[in-house]
Write a protein that holds these residues in place. Sequence first.
Motif: not given
Length: 225
Positions: A88, A90, A111-112, A139-140
């Motif tokens: 990710k 971030e 970028n998710r 995605g996480g």
Amino acid sequence: MTEKKPGYKKYAKKIAKDFNILTWLYQIYALRVLFIPFIATPFYKFEFSGNRKALKNVPCILASNHISYFDPFIVSWAVGRKMAYMAKKELFEESNYIARNISRLGAFPVNREKLEVSTIKTSKEVFKAGWNLCIFPQGGIRKNKTIETINKGFVVLAKMTKADILPIGISGLEKYNWNIFKRPKITVKVGNPISYKLDDDEIIENWRKQAAELTGYKLAGVENS
């Protein structure tokens, strides 16, 4: 809109030569010298199964469910291949120190919210170098033991790079353990390859079903029998 820190732009796009022997040696060091002897084996018991050699001679997308920060190391351990990772964005925005070190491990930001051109180009360079690409379609991190609806981004990427997908299921690490006397069992299973030539929805549903079977998790929208 939050301004992106320099680390994101610097590492967003890589070329084939960035995935080299030094990156591979750094991965081996991180896995074999640090992760396995100091984190994995003292605090957990691991069980690997499935066709771990599937698509071994063909660069592919290794698509795993995501339940911990250890998952990239576990996927590498399970298949033993040269691997690039999508992380990710971030993480790359937190600090250049973090960005620099995870980049050394072969990671690059994604970028998710949307699939960017730089992500597609870098993924193509990964396969150009003869490496494999590790993706977490959820995605996480998801610890609810449920395989839910996922983003189509990894399917688009598979079709753009013409790379088949190899599902991987990780279970038992929903909670971290730091007690050497407990050592819970972590199960890692490799599924059956999914062709990128299938329809988008068919690829997604195939991955979701295999992920549920490999982990023993509930498949959202399907009643357990």
